[in-house]
Design a protein around this motif. Structure first.
Motif, PDB file in Angstrom:
ATOM      1  N   VAL A  70      48.418 -24.869  15.713  1.00  0.00           N
ATOM      2  CA  VAL A  70      49.736 -24.260  15.704  1.00  0.00           C
ATOM      3  C   VAL A  70      49.911 -23.350  14.494  1.00  0.00           C
ATOM      4  O   VAL A  70      50.689 -22.397  14.515  1.00  0.00           O
ATOM      5  N   GLU A  71      49.181 -23.650  13.441  1.00  0.00           N
ATOM      6  CA  GLU A  71      49.345 -22.968  12.167  1.00  0.00           C
ATOM      7  C   GLU A  71      49.085 -21.466  12.264  1.00  0.00           C
ATOM      8  O   GLU A  71      49.750 -20.665  11.612  1.00  0.00           O
ATOM      9  N   GLN A 245      60.412 -30.717  19.017  1.00  0.00           N
ATOM     10  CA  GLN A 245      59.746 -31.058  17.764  1.00  0.00           C
ATOM     11  C   GLN A 245      58.868 -29.903  17.287  1.00  0.00           C
ATOM     12  O   GLN A 245      58.867 -29.547  16.099  1.00  0.00           O
ATOM     13  N   THR A 246      58.134 -29.311  18.206  1.00  0.00           N
ATOM     14  CA  THR A 246      57.291 -28.174  17.837  1.00  0.00           C
ATOM     15  C   THR A 246      58.152 -26.993  17.416  1.00  0.00           C
ATOM     16  O   THR A 246      57.889 -26.342  16.397  1.00  0.00           O
ATOM     17  N   ALA A 247      59.198 -26.712  18.187  1.00  0.00           N
ATOM     18  CA  ALA A 247      60.071 -25.580  17.869  1.00  0.00           C
ATOM     19  C   ALA A 247      60.707 -25.745  16.495  1.00  0.00           C
ATOM     20  O   ALA A 247      60.822 -24.778  15.728  1.00  0.00           O
ATOM     21  N   ARG A 248      61.123 -26.959  16.160  1.00  0.00           N
ATOM     22  CA  ARG A 248      61.777 -27.195  14.873  1.00  0.00           C
ATOM     23  C   ARG A 248      60.835 -26.939  13.716  1.00  0.00           C
ATOM     24  O   ARG A 248      61.246 -26.435  12.656  1.00  0.00           O
ATOM     25  N   ALA A 249      59.579 -27.297  13.882  1.00  0.00           N
ATOM     26  CA  ALA A 249      58.609 -27.045  12.813  1.00  0.00           C
ATOM     27  C   ALA A 249      58.327 -25.562  12.654  1.00  0.00           C
ATOM     28  O   ALA A 249      58.144 -25.071  11.536  1.00  0.00           O
ATOM     29  N   LEU A 250      58.309 -24.829  13.765  1.00  0.00           N
ATOM     30  CA  LEU A 250      57.933 -23.417  13.720  1.00  0.00           C
ATOM     31  C   LEU A 250      59.075 -22.508  13.292  1.00  0.00           C
ATOM     32  O   LEU A 250      58.845 -21.474  12.651  1.00  0.00           O
ATOM     33  N   VAL A 308      54.203 -28.162   9.813  1.00  0.00           N
ATOM     34  CA  VAL A 308      53.430 -27.495  10.865  1.00  0.00           C
ATOM     35  C   VAL A 308      52.102 -28.211  11.081  1.00  0.00           C
ATOM     36  O   VAL A 308      51.681 -28.452  12.219  1.00  0.00           O
ATOM     37  N   ARG A 309      51.450 -28.597   9.996  1.00  0.00           N
ATOM     38  CA  ARG A 309      50.172 -29.298  10.120  1.00  0.00           C
ATOM     39  C   ARG A 309      50.353 -30.718  10.673  1.00  0.00           C
ATOM     40  O   ARG A 309      49.454 -31.262  11.320  1.00  0.00           O
ATOM     41  N   ALA A 310      51.525 -31.315  10.429  1.00  0.00           N
ATOM     42  CA  ALA A 310      51.780 -32.664  10.938  1.00  0.00           C
ATOM     43  C   ALA A 310      51.722 -32.712  12.459  1.00  0.00           C
ATOM     44  O   ALA A 310      51.385 -33.753  13.039  1.00  0.00           O
TER      45      ALA A 310
END
Length: 596
Positions: A70-71, A245-250, A308-310
């Motif tokens: 994702v990074e 969850q993915t959207a919040r990190a990005l 992001v890495r999590a």
């Protein structure tokens, strides 16, 4: 993607887009502002990025894309957003709309959608509804089973790309009773439906992201085949929450990029503007303001790096990491941006000069990171519900758990460490009391003290003091835990919804941020280029976190601020991203000659 490869990819994108200050470049501030003034969707820039192949880095390699992590996509979006958060948001919406398929779709479904995106198909994520907002279990859009498929009926509102999208991912009720198992996710191709069956709602005008298509759509018995169902019936809520969850990190990348550009514009002014015989940058008050903004940005950078890495390293913990970054980063950086406005002064209000007008656009665009895909309240509630377990584990974890967390932390915060393959279906919705940033913090603190012992002169002093401040901040967890226990005893059933618990969740985010800064310093140190790592910068980062608890107490002196300013000036003059990644940016022309 290895650090060297990602740095080269970033360099190629920057070179392709060119100097944003140059009106002749492919994505200049002048045209970005024209789209913003007219409130026009930036088709030109979205298509430009599509042709370059940016979307591929957010699509799975196994099904024809180029993403193994994702990074990569996160960092490319940062480079786009530093020019225009509207374009970055419009572009990333398609990637996030694909995420339900990445989580639960079959190989055939993923391949078909990847191919469609690569051929220019835009998607929207039909999640929120006018009457229910973030309450997904109250959604009223229904999917009724029929021969060979489903009939979709209902309205979705405040949907990014809602009108311009060719395809839709839709969260719909498949069990009339609703509940956690009462929803499913479908993919709908608007071009395959009868004309007029998808009724597009009017576009909503916004203060920021003015060119973004924020609208919605209404369905009335629209048929989709069985092959449109992602995963199994009843899996929709789980898919939607994992997607969020993915959207919040990005989404934190939008806030990071806005402040990067705002700080860069302000430095262009302060490094040239002379007042009373010295540049504005050299006036002590302005100098500290600039250094503090840079430190806040680097705090947010460290928190985002781990979050992001999590998603790949500890997917079972992402309910915590994604909520911390989604609450903390935009909240912190909105406040930080206000400091830049003071330093920039009257130029903050200029609209006709692209070099300064872009500053105000960034200020208006930044808040999208606060409300998109779960607002502040939603994310604080998610942390609050897990707070007792998180604090207990951070204090009482056994040696095996600590050893595992320490191994994870080296990868989470070491930018040169290889990431495991992204497996979004492995994400969990509850962390079971684990936040490896805090569990591994004592070991990182010990390592910081060893680095201090090996350092020389001022660097040694700054690192020793940074270790003291970090220890003080991490010890604050005892106070948070004690107050949480007393609050629960006093309030009983009302504890989980109390405003006081939400305030404790905010303090927990400070603990996580302090740990992230220490981890990033010790685990990425060997991979950073001059002038990083910096003990003075780490100390100022920790002071900025500490100021949330003790707003009027400083731990840095003028010498530390001067050193942080030296680091900032170096990155600015060398055209490097204000980040631990230090990506090379497009070379800038002569701003003075251009009259800026």
């Amino acid at each position: 993607m290895p650090k060297e490869d990602l740095t080269e990819l970033a360099r190629r994108l920057e070179s392709h887009l060119g100097d944003p200050h140059d009106p002749a470049s492919r994505m200049p501030y002048a045209r970005v502002l024209e789209y913003d003034e007219r409130e026009d969707y930036p088709y030109e820039f979205v298509n430009l990025l599509q042709r370059w192949g940016a979307a591929d880095y957010s699509l799975p390699r196994a099904q024809g894309g180029k993403a193994g992590d994702v990074e990569t996509g996160f960092n490319l979006m940062r480079l786009i957003a530093r020019r225009d958060p509207t374009t970055a948001t419009a572009f990333i919406i398609t990637s996030l709309s694909f995420m339900p398929a990445w989580i639960a779709g079959t190989d055939e479904q993923k391949r078909a959608l990847v191919k469609a995106v690569q051929h220019g198909t835009r998607y929207a994520w039909g999640l929120s509804e006018r009457r229910h907002g973030s309450d997904l279990t109250a959604n009223e859009t229904t999917a009724v089973k029929t021969d060979g498929g489903w009939l979709l009926t209902g309205e979705k509102w405040l949907i990014g790309n809602g009108r311009v999208a060719d395809g839709l991912s839709i969260h719909a009720r498949t069990d009339p009773r609703g509940g956690p198992g009462g929803y499913s996710v479908f993919v709908l191709d608007k071009r395959a439906t009868p004309a007029g069956s998808v009724d597009e709602l009017p576009r909503e005008r916004m203060h920021g992201l003015r060119g973004l298509d924020m609208s919605g759509f209404r369905l009335d018995g629209v048929f989709v085949p069985d092959s449109a169902l992602l995963g199994k019936p009843g899996q929709g809520l789980e898919i939607a929450l994992k997607t969020s969850q993915t959207a919040r990190a990005l989404i934190s990348g939008i806030a990071l990029s806005a402040v990067d550009t705002g700080l860069r514009v302000t430095l262009d002014f302060t490094e040239r503007r002379e007042v009373f015989g010295r540049t504005v940058s050299d006036i002590p008050y302005s100098r500290r303001q600039l250094a503090e903004v840079f430190a806040d940005l680097m705090v947010a950078d460290a928190v985002s790096l781990g979050a992001v890495r999590a998603l790949q390293v500890v997917p079972e913990q992402t309910s915590v990491w994604s909520s911390v970054v989604k609450y903390f980063v935009p909240t912190l950086l909105e406040r930080t941006f206000a400091q830049l406005n003071v330093v920039l002064g009257a130029r903050f209000y200029l609209r006709d000069q692209p070099h300064y007008a872009i500053h105000q656009k960034m200020l208006r665009d930044l808040p999208v990171a606060n409300f998109a895909d779960g607002n502040t309240v939603v994310n604080l509630k998610n942390i609050a519900l897990q707070l007792e377990g998180l604090l207990a584990t951070a204090r009482d974890a056994g040696p095996d758990v600590r050893a595992e967390a320490e191994g994870h932390a080296e990868v989470l915060f070491g930018i040169d460490r290889e990431l495991p393959l992204y497996r979004p279906w492995d994400q969990e919705l509850f962390s079971r009391g684990r936040d490896d940033a805090l569990i591994a913090a004592p070991a990182a603190l010990a390592r910081l003290r060893r680095l201090a012992g090996e350092a020389k002169r001022e660097e040694r002093r700054w690192l020793e003091l940074a270790a003291e401040v970090a220890a003080e901040l991490l010890a604050h967890g005892d106070s948070v835990r004690e107050r949480a226990g007393a609050l629960k005893a006093a309030l009983g059933r009302e504890f989980g919804q109390s405003a006081e618990l939400f305030d404790l969740a905010k303090e927990y985010c400070l603990l996580h941020a302090a740990a992230a800064c220490v981890h990033t310093h010790v685990h990425s140190a060997a991979a950073l280029e001059d002038p990083l790592p910096s003990g003075a910068l780490l100390l100022l980062q920790l002071e900025r976190i500490r100021r949330h608890l003790r707003p009027h107490e400083a731990v840095t002196d003028a010498a530390a601020v001067d050193e942080v300013m030296r680091v900032l000036r170096h990155l600015h003059r060398e055209d490097r991203l204000f980040s631990y990644w230090q990506f090379p940016l497009a070379e800038r022309g002569d701003l003075a000659a251009a009259g800026r």
